[in-house]
Design an enzyme around this catalytic site. Structure first.
Site, PDB file in Angstrom:
ATOM      1  N   ASP A  35      15.017 -58.228  12.341  1.00  0.00           N
ATOM      2  CA  ASP A  35      15.651 -58.180  11.192  1.00  0.00           C
ATOM      3  C   ASP A  35      15.052 -59.205  10.415  1.00  0.00           C
ATOM      4  O   ASP A  35      15.253 -60.479  10.459  1.00  0.00           O
ATOM      5  CB  ASP A  35      17.232 -58.258  11.432  1.00  0.00           C
ATOM      6  N   ASP A  95      16.593 -61.829  15.241  1.00  0.00           N
ATOM      7  CA  ASP A  95      17.675 -60.774  15.449  1.00  0.00           C
ATOM      8  C   ASP A  95      17.077 -59.602  15.554  1.00  0.00           C
ATOM      9  O   ASP A  95      16.344 -58.971  14.842  1.00  0.00           O
ATOM     10  CB  ASP A  95      18.577 -60.820  14.400  1.00  0.00           C
ATOM     11  N   ASP A 106      18.037 -55.719  16.369  1.00  0.00           N
ATOM     12  CA  ASP A 106      19.275 -54.755  16.074  1.00  0.00           C
ATOM     13  C   ASP A 106      19.087 -53.571  16.660  1.00  0.00           C
ATOM     14  O   ASP A 106      18.269 -52.701  16.107  1.00  0.00           O
ATOM     15  CB  ASP A 106      19.994 -55.080  14.919  1.00  0.00           C
TER      16      ASP A 106
END
Ligand code: SF4
Ligand SMILES: [Zn+2]
Ligand SMILES: [Zn+2]
Lengths: 338, 394
Positions: free
Chosen positions: B299, B99, B101
């Site tokens: 992440d 992920d 972000d």
């Protein structure tokens, strides 16, 4: 593809299933062990067990491959017959250390074959000037995550298209635990036949020569491998012999150094009356830096331990280390071979 | 700062989402090995429901139209019994997921479009929120973060670096790597059906450290305190080496050092020259910066979590009304256009406060406590963020 090993190889690495097949091929029965022909193999088996359990060491000399191969399952039987789990662990560890010593000096092609046969790990030989092999990232990660030194971290390795480059001695180190497990599982699953008298005698002889079994607590904190100097002090403690002050300091600082808690370390010490727990706790907390100067004491260096007569150096496992904490984790460096 | 959603607004969002799922039902695809996965969703009342499972694509589609969730998730993990409790599920393996972000990637524009306000003393500021309120020390801070196209470009860059690690270092084949825009502020990268599936948390931690540049040691580059220059020169990497060593060596080719003459020299000489100039500590910091630049800002918590639930592709993000959309060509993908799927139908809104923002090629705002008529996609975007409420949409 069937992997071929010579008799010599099987003698060096008797935990291989090919060695097991070889022994099966002899179709021996337990009764045969009474015959004179098998006395040398039994003798070697006994040696294996005593060396292993007393010194954490099994000699690597191979006088006669046949005898050597046969002595391995016999040794497993003997240890199993002693009937104490702790010694099964200790024996397995010594076998894995023996294999490790031999593998360090082994030909690359044999190493590849052993890894394929015993661990189902494919090694690809490389012409890299530092590294001997590459192995799949998965095979590497599954094992290397149990080591905590920076050099084992994936980011500090050469990783290419899903493969990690390794040196022979690193590879061997990665597999120690697995060899140990193979030997242990083999012993565990062994069903003991009715043992002939002459073997019972051998088991009795061995039992007499064994060190006492450490307390449950100690076994819990110490399932792994410790440097010979630490093992020595542990043995003294277990036998109830006098432990020099500096030996206690080594033990305490070492176990704190590998991350054990104060309580765990206190449990290593037997609860004899002269070891009032308060005193032990006081000393351990002091070394942990929880009292007085609040400075955590470092583990003494190998050099210091030599001067205190506490070093029992193992030529291979203690090679190039300066402090017991480095034991079994030789630093990886990128210096070229030769 | 945020305005609480009234029933009318919630009804509006649900109606919009239901209609979308109804019309686009055929585009909702089951993830591979669907019946081995756990599903979960968040309702518009912000209740989280987990441990669901679907056997067929039809079941999943019907569920979306019927329940109209705010957000839908599926596990990256495969289980024997996905509906049982965590301990009883029986973990079989998990996709390797990443992920990226926008929140965790520093961009200059954040100072302009992000703000925060202390819930206790109302003190506010612009840019990234502080840990504690500088005025009263409270940690209860409301944030309003925007992912503008610059932020999303920066995020995409990280995804590109990540994919390079996956292809070149880890040798994962291209067809196993799926890239999605998350529907809000970043990208999700999923590796399915690879031999990495069985890796445990520790191994995934190593993978995530590798990609995010954590724990790199100078020794692995060939620099060691107290080693002779000759030894070090022999141990330093060359440009065509694989992995981190090669990456760092190539980076050095782009650098210039005062007083260094490039002619007839190897990259190793250049690295040693820099080392000589900076000293150990200086060089260590310098390398850290390089590693930081070359690593991908993922992440870590997501990659190492082997039970993670992830937003289901082709579903709407309840905070934006945008789609979690597959990027067939990441380079040309424009999230603020390509993932905007709701219609232009006009909606009357009351907007509390919103900065200027762009969506589907149009620019909107800024707004300050006013009534406006906006197209559906922009309305849901503001309402989802809690910055507006519906006043009249028939
Ligand atoms: S060399 Fe060091 S670690 Fe090994 S036995 Fe001697 S003191 Fe202990
Ligand atoms: Zn405040
Ligand atoms: Zn921005």
């Amino acid at each position: 593809m069937k992997i071929e090993f010579g008799l010599e190889d099987l003698a060096k690495y008797p935990f291989l299933k090919e060695a097991g097949d070889y022994v099966k091929g002899l179709s021996l029965s337990i009764e045969d062990l009474r015959q004179d022909d098998y006395q040398p193999a039994l003798k070697r088996a006994k040696e294996r067990v005593i060396e292993a359990i007393q010194k954490n060491f099994i000699s690597i000399e191979i006088l006669e491959p046949n005898l050597e191969i046969l002595s391995f399952p016999l040794a497993l039987m003997l240890v199993k017959a002693i009937g104490i789990d702790y010694f099964m662990h200790r024996y397995s560890l010594a076998e894995s250390l023996r294999a490790e010593r031999l593998l360090e000096k082994e030909k690359k092609s044999i190493i590849s074959n052993i890894f394929k046969s015993a661990f189902n790990v494919n090694l690809i030989s490389t012409e890299h000037d530092v590294f001997d092999f590459k192995m799949s990232m998965i095979d590497y990660l599954i094992r290397a995550t149990h080591f905590h030194k920076p050099e084992w971290k994936l980011i500090n390795r050469i990783v290419e298209k899903g493969f990690v480059y390794v040196k022979t001695h690193e590879l061997v180190r990665l597999m120690r635990e697995e060899i140990r497990r193979i030997v242990y599982e083999r012993m565990k699953s062994l069903s003991l036949p009715k043992i002939p008298e002459n073997i019972k005698e051998i088991v009795d002889e061995i039992s007499k020569a064994l060190p006492p079994v450490p307390s449950k607590e100690l076994q819990e904190v110490t399932p792994g491998m410790f440097p010979p100097c630490v093992m020595h002090v542990l043995d003294l403690l277990q036998k109830g012999q006098n432990v020099p002050h500096y030996g206690r300091f080594l033990l305490t600082s070492y176990f704190l150094g590998i991350g054990k808690s104060v309580d765990e370390v206190i449990n290593i010490y037997p609860k004899a009356p002269d070891f009032s727990e308060r005193l032990t706790r006081y000393q351990v907390e002091h070394i942990a830096g929880m009292r007085g100067g609040r400075r955590r004491y470092k583990v003494p260096s190998c050099r210091t331990l030599i001067t205190h007569g506490l070093c029992f150096k193992d030529e291979i496992l203690c090679d190039r280390i300066k402090n017991p904490l480095q034991f079994g984790r030789k630093p990886v460096n990128f210096k070229k071979k030769n | 700062m945020a305005i609480s959603m009234d029933n009318k607004t919630i009804e509006f969002l649900k109606r919009t989402f239901r209609e979308f799922y109804y019309k686009n039902s055929s585009k909702i695809n089951a993830p591979i090995r669907m019946n081995e996965r756990e599903f979960g969703y968040m309702s518009f009342d912000k209740v989280m429901i987990r441990h669901l499972s679907f056997q067929t694509e039809g079941e999943l589609r019907a569920f979306l139209v019927k329940e109209v969730p705010h957000s839908v998730y599926y596990s990256c993990a495969y289980y024997h019994e996905p509906t049982l409790s965590m301990d009883e599920k029986g973990w079989k393996g998990a996709d390797l997921i990443f992920d990226i972000d926008a929140d965790s990637i520093p961009t200059n524009c954040k100072e302009e479009h992000d703000k925060w306000v202390c819930k206790d003393c109302n003190f506010m500021g612009k840019g990234k929120r502080p840990e504690n309120c500088p005025k009263c020390g409270s940690m209860r801070i409301d944030e309003e973060n925007w992912a503008c196209s610059l932020c999303l470009d920066a995020t995409k860059n990280e995804a590109i670096k990540l994919i390079d690690f996956l292809l070149e270092d880890f040798g994962i084949s291209k067809d196993k790597i799926k890239v999605h825009f998350s529907g809000s502020r970043g990208y999700h990268v999923t590796v399915e059906e690879s031999s990495l599936e069985g890796l445990d948390q520790l191994a995934r931690n190593e993978i995530s450290d590798y990609i995010s540049g954590m724990g790199f040691s100078l020794e692995s580059l060939g620099i060691a305190k107290g080693a002779s220059y000759d030894d070090m020169r022999r141990s330093l990497p060359s440009i065509n080496e694989p992995g981190w060593r090669g990456r760092i060596a190539s980076f050095f080719t782009k650098l210039e050092f005062e007083g260094y003459d490039e002619t007839n020299k190897d990259i190793r000489d250049k690295i040693l020259y820099a080392y000589g100039k900076m000293g150990y500590k200086g060089f260590e910091d310098f390398t850290k910066e390089i590693v930081n630049k070359l690593s991908a800002n993922i992440d870590v918590m997501v990659t190492t979590d082997i039970h993670r639930i992830f937003r289901l592709p082709n579903t709407l993000h309840g905070n934006t009304g945008m789609l979690k959309k597959k990027c067939d060509d990441l380079i040309s993908f424009s999230p603020l256009i390509d993932a905007v799927v709701l219609s232009n139908e006009p909606v009357k809104l009351f907007v509390d406060k919103a900065p200027k923002f762009a969506l589907k090629g149009n620019s909107f705002g800024p707004y300050n406590s006013e009534k406006v008529i906006l197209p559906l996609f922009a309305s849901v975007y503001l309402v989802g963020k809690g910055l507006a409420k519906v006043i009249d949409s028939d």
